[in-house]
Design an enzyme around this catalytic site. Structure first.
Site, PDB file in Angstrom:
ATOM      1  N   CYS A  12       0.869  -1.177   0.000  1.00 27.30           N
ATOM      2  CA  CYS A  12       0.000   0.000   0.000  1.00 27.30           C
ATOM      3  C   CYS A  12       0.909   1.231   0.000  1.00 27.30           C
ATOM      4  O   CYS A  12       2.089   1.126  -0.328  1.00 27.30           O
ATOM      5  CB  CYS A  12      -0.984  -0.022   1.172  1.00 27.30           C
ATOM      6  N   ASN A  15       2.468   1.479   4.283  1.00 32.14           N
ATOM      7  CA  ASN A  15       2.742   0.199   4.936  1.00 32.14           C
ATOM      8  C   ASN A  15       2.420   0.216   6.427  1.00 32.14           C
ATOM      9  O   ASN A  15       3.113  -0.387   7.235  1.00 32.14           O
ATOM     10  CB  ASN A  15       4.196  -0.230   4.688  1.00 32.14           C
ATOM     11  N   CYS A  17      -1.339   0.495   7.263  1.00 38.76           N
ATOM     12  CA  CYS A  17      -2.777   0.171   7.377  1.00 38.76           C
ATOM     13  C   CYS A  17      -3.131  -1.077   6.580  1.00 38.76           C
ATOM     14  O   CYS A  17      -3.274  -2.158   7.139  1.00 38.76           O
ATOM     15  CB  CYS A  17      -3.645   1.343   6.908  1.00 38.76           C
ATOM     16  N   ARG A  18      -3.279  -0.930   5.270  1.00 41.03           N
ATOM     17  CA  ARG A  18      -3.799  -2.015   4.443  1.00 41.03           C
ATOM     18  C   ARG A  18      -2.819  -3.164   4.243  1.00 41.03           C
ATOM     19  O   ARG A  18      -3.200  -4.327   4.405  1.00 41.03           O
ATOM     20  CB  ARG A  18      -4.232  -1.462   3.075  1.00 41.03           C
ATOM     21  N   SER A  19      -1.589  -2.868   3.864  1.00 42.20           N
ATOM     22  CA  SER A  19      -0.679  -3.976   3.525  1.00 42.20           C
ATOM     23  C   SER A  19      -0.274  -4.819   4.732  1.00 42.20           C
ATOM     24  O   SER A  19      -0.230  -6.050   4.616  1.00 42.20           O
ATOM     25  CB  SER A  19       0.537  -3.484   2.736  1.00 42.20           C
ATOM     26  N   ASP A 130      -8.388   3.288   1.399  1.00 39.11           N
ATOM     27  CA  ASP A 130      -7.426   3.606   2.449  1.00 39.11           C
ATOM     28  C   ASP A 130      -8.192   4.112   3.676  1.00 39.11           C
ATOM     29  O   ASP A 130      -8.827   5.162   3.616  1.00 39.11           O
ATOM     30  CB  ASP A 130      -6.453   4.665   1.959  1.00 39.11           C
TER      31      ASP A 130
END
Length: 163
Positions: A12, A15, A17-19, A130
């Site tokens: 993301c 690095n 939140c999402r990934s 996001d």
């Protein structure tokens, strides 16, 4: 699937939140299926904004609520990642474009760059939103998206179809 491990890098922007959440979910799902040893997973960001920091506390909290522990620290994706990893999974189109630019510079990289939501059946949008500027409900929504997509990716990479 072959007996050698398949390496997957989730990417993301920062690095945090999402990934890292995708990394944790994928590893947990692979473990639940008895496939943990068949995959090497990691995560990175296309930007170095948060390099060295732990995942966002809201990602950590939503993961913990689902029995997943996030242990990594943020780092920026490197040209070497495109040589070491088999699959690089982008969370959104902007990050995919950044990864493709990096891959054109590397030339020797063999990583296949794919979109996370390509593995979520019926996804209404190609991007994983996001959740950074939102509240906890956004993180729960992203968790659910990533759980569905990680299950689909795991099905694809393990050659199983859970229906």
């Amino acid at each position: 699937m072959q007996s050698t491990s398949v390496s997957v890098l989730f990417v993301c922007l920062g690095n945090i939140c999402r990934s890292p959440l995708a990394e944790g979910i994928f590893a947990a799902l692979a473990g639940e299926r008895g496939l943990g040893g068949q995959f090497h997973v990691d995560s990175a960001g296309t930007a170095a904004y948060h390099a060295g920091e732990p995942p966002d506390s809201r990602s950590t909290a939503v993961a913990a609520a689902h029995g997943i522990r996030l242990t990594g620290v943020a780092r920026q994706v490197t040209p070497g990642d495109l040589e070491r990893f088999d699959f690089v999974v982008a969370m959104d189109a902007s990050n995919r474009r950044s990864l493709e630019r990096l891959q054109r510079r590397v030339r020797s990289g063999h990583a296949e760059i794919v979109m996370m939501r390509d593995y979520e059946s019926g996804a209404p949008d190609p991007d994983v939103p996001d959740p950074y500027y939102g509240g906890p409900d956004g993180f729960e929504r992203v968790y659910r998206i990533l759980e569905r997509a990680c299950n689909g990716l795991l099905d694809e990479l393990s050659g199983s179809d859970r229906g």
